[in-house]
Design a protein around this motif. Sequence first.
Motif, PDB file in Angstrom:
ATOM      1  N   SER A  94       0.798  -1.137  -0.092  1.00 16.67           N
ATOM      2  CA  SER A  94       0.212  -0.139   0.155  1.00 16.67           C
ATOM      3  C   SER A  94       0.842   1.381   0.036  1.00 16.67           C
ATOM      4  O   SER A  94       1.999   1.270   0.590  1.00 16.67           O
ATOM      5  N   THR A  95       0.354   2.090  -0.438  1.00 16.29           N
ATOM      6  CA  THR A  95       1.113   3.490  -0.728  1.00 16.29           C
ATOM      7  C   THR A  95       0.225   4.395   0.168  1.00 16.29           C
ATOM      8  O   THR A  95      -1.032   4.722  -0.359  1.00 16.29           O
ATOM      9  N   PRO A  96       0.562   4.935   1.100  1.00 15.94           N
ATOM     10  CA  PRO A  96      -0.074   6.096   2.007  1.00 15.94           C
ATOM     11  C   PRO A  96      -0.101   7.356   1.332  1.00 15.94           C
ATOM     12  O   PRO A  96       0.711   7.586   0.491  1.00 15.94           O
ATOM     13  N   LEU A  97      -1.434   7.908   1.275  1.00 16.98           N
ATOM     14  CA  LEU A  97      -1.622   9.423   0.912  1.00 16.98           C
ATOM     15  C   LEU A  97      -1.602  10.475   1.801  1.00 16.98           C
ATOM     16  O   LEU A  97      -2.034  10.311   2.740  1.00 16.98           O
ATOM     17  N   GLU A  98      -0.966  11.533   1.459  1.00 19.58           N
ATOM     18  CA  GLU A  98      -0.797  12.738   2.356  1.00 19.58           C
ATOM     19  C   GLU A  98      -2.120  13.596   1.893  1.00 19.58           C
ATOM     20  O   GLU A  98      -2.363  13.883   0.871  1.00 19.58           O
ATOM     21  N   GLU A  99      -2.820  13.900   3.106  1.00 15.25           N
ATOM     22  CA  GLU A  99      -4.002  14.795   3.170  1.00 15.25           C
ATOM     23  C   GLU A  99      -3.407  16.224   2.783  1.00 15.25           C
ATOM     24  O   GLU A  99      -2.532  16.468   3.378  1.00 15.25           O
ATOM     25  N   ILE A 100      -3.981  16.835   1.791  1.00 14.40           N
ATOM     26  CA  ILE A 100      -3.803  18.090   1.578  1.00 14.40           C
ATOM     27  C   ILE A 100      -5.012  18.959   1.671  1.00 14.40           C
ATOM     28  O   ILE A 100      -4.630  20.226   1.745  1.00 14.40           O
ATOM     29  N   PHE A 101      -6.030  18.658   1.626  1.00 14.44           N
ATOM     30  CA  PHE A 101      -7.298  19.045   1.730  1.00 14.44           C
ATOM     31  C   PHE A 101      -8.285  18.660   2.383  1.00 14.44           C
ATOM     32  O   PHE A 101      -8.476  17.496   2.160  1.00 14.44           O
ATOM     33  N   HIS A 102      -9.175  19.272   3.080  1.00  8.97           N
ATOM     34  CA  HIS A 102     -10.441  18.577   3.714  1.00  8.97           C
ATOM     35  C   HIS A 102     -11.391  19.957   3.663  1.00  8.97           C
ATOM     36  O   HIS A 102     -10.931  20.895   4.385  1.00  8.97           O
TER      37      HIS A 102
END
Length: 104
Positions: A94-102
Amino acid sequence: MKRLAFIMYVYPEKVEEYIKQHDQLWPEMKEALKQHGASNYSIFLEKETSRLFAYLEIENEERWQQMSWTPINKKWWEAMAPLMETNEDNSPVSTPLEEIFHLD
């Protein structure tokens, strides 16, 4: 609450079986996920590439990490290993994704 997202990879010829297994997710696996603070868990399929996008919310990162060591999780990984790319311990690649907007 922390939001997590990651990419995994299902084998194209195993997509239907992967979907079937999740449609019939074991009750004890659901319970273990909840006990380890997971909620709002979704997995999406990009059909053209067989990539899976997973999103979930967790209460506590340390508690969530403990899920990996549970017997039910190890059993699930073993069942999923023939269907997707995995590491030596059967955990999904798995490749973790970085949250950049919420936006609430």
